[in-house]
Design a protein around this motif. Structure first.
Motif, PDB file in Angstrom:
ATOM      1  N   UNK A   1       0.835  -1.204   0.000  1.00 16.89           N
ATOM      2  CA  UNK A   1       0.000   0.000   0.000  1.00 16.89           C
ATOM      3  C   UNK A   1       0.866   1.249   0.000  1.00 16.89           C
ATOM      4  N   UNK A   2       1.930   1.259   0.799  1.00 15.44           N
ATOM      5  CA  UNK A   2       2.835   2.406   0.841  1.00 15.44           C
ATOM      6  C   UNK A   2       3.545   2.605  -0.485  1.00 15.44           C
ATOM      7  N   UNK A   3       3.943   1.498  -1.138  1.00 16.57           N
ATOM      8  CA  UNK A   3       4.625   1.599  -2.429  1.00 16.57           C
ATOM      9  C   UNK A   3       3.680   2.139  -3.505  1.00 16.57           C
ATOM     10  N   UNK A   4       2.429   1.679  -3.491  1.00 13.83           N
ATOM     11  CA  UNK A   4       1.452   2.188  -4.464  1.00 13.83           C
ATOM     12  C   UNK A   4       1.164   3.660  -4.210  1.00 13.83           C
ATOM     13  N   UNK A   5       1.049   4.039  -2.957  1.00 12.39           N
ATOM     14  CA  UNK A   5       0.798   5.444  -2.630  1.00 12.39           C
ATOM     15  C   UNK A   5       1.993   6.303  -3.013  1.00 12.39           C
TER      16      UNK A   5
ATOM     17  N   UNK B   1       4.163   5.646  -5.465  1.00 12.27           N
ATOM     18  CA  UNK B   1       4.275   5.735  -6.925  1.00 12.27           C
ATOM     19  C   UNK B   1       3.205   6.665  -7.509  1.00 12.27           C
ATOM     20  N   UNK B   2       2.066   6.801  -6.849  1.00  6.73           N
ATOM     21  CA  UNK B   2       1.045   7.745  -7.322  1.00  6.73           C
ATOM     22  C   UNK B   2       1.469   9.189  -7.048  1.00  6.73           C
ATOM     23  N   UNK B   3       2.174   9.389  -5.960  1.00 12.67           N
ATOM     24  CA  UNK B   3       2.617  10.739  -5.609  1.00 12.67           C
ATOM     25  C   UNK B   3       3.770  11.199  -6.517  1.00 12.67           C
TER      26      UNK B   3
END
Length: 106
Positions: free
Chosen positions: A97-101, A103-105
Motif C-alpha cells: 500500500x505504501x509503495x502504491x501510494x 508511486x502515485x505521488x
C-alpha cells in the motif's frame, strides 16, 4: 500420564487455552482461533472479489479444513504458524500500500 503431562507437550497457544478451560470448551476456542487466523490469512493473501455463493463455498471448505487443523493444533504449532503468516502478510500488505501510494505521488 496425567492431564498436566499432556499440556506440557502442547505449543503455547493451545497450552494457554487448555490451561484455563475444560477440554470441550478449549477445543472449541482453539477451533475458533485457528478458523479466525485462517480467514485472516486467506483475506490478506489470497482473496479475490467473488460472487457471494463462491465466497460461501470457500469459507465452508475453510471451515472443514480448520477442523482437521484443530486436531493437529493440539500438539503441532498450527495456530502459531497462522499467527506468523498473519504478521508477514500484514507487513506485506502495508508495504505494498505504501509503495502504491508513493508511486502515485511521484
Amino acid at each position: 500420564m496425567g492431564e498436566g503431562d499432556v499440556r506440557d507437550h502442547m505449543w503455547w497457544i493451545a497450552r494457554a487455552i487448555f490451561s484455563s478451560t475444560d477440554l470441550q470448551t478449549g477445543a472449541n476456542i482453539l477451533f475458533c482461533v485457528i478458523f479466525a487466523l485462517a480467514v485472516i490469512v486467506y483475506k490478506l493473501g489470497f482473496a479475490k472479489k467473488l460472487p457471494i455463493l463462491k465466497s460461501l463455498l470457500i469459507y465452508f471448505i475453510l471451515f472443514l479444513g480448520c477442523s482437521v487443523l484443530t486436531f493437529l493444533g493440539y500438539f503441532l504449532p498450527i495456530a502459531e504458524g497462522l499467527f506468523i503468516a498473519v504478521i508477514v502478510l500484514g507487513i506485506y500488505k502495508i508495504r505494498l500500500h505504501q509503495a502504491k501510494k508513493g508511486s502515485k505521488a511521484a
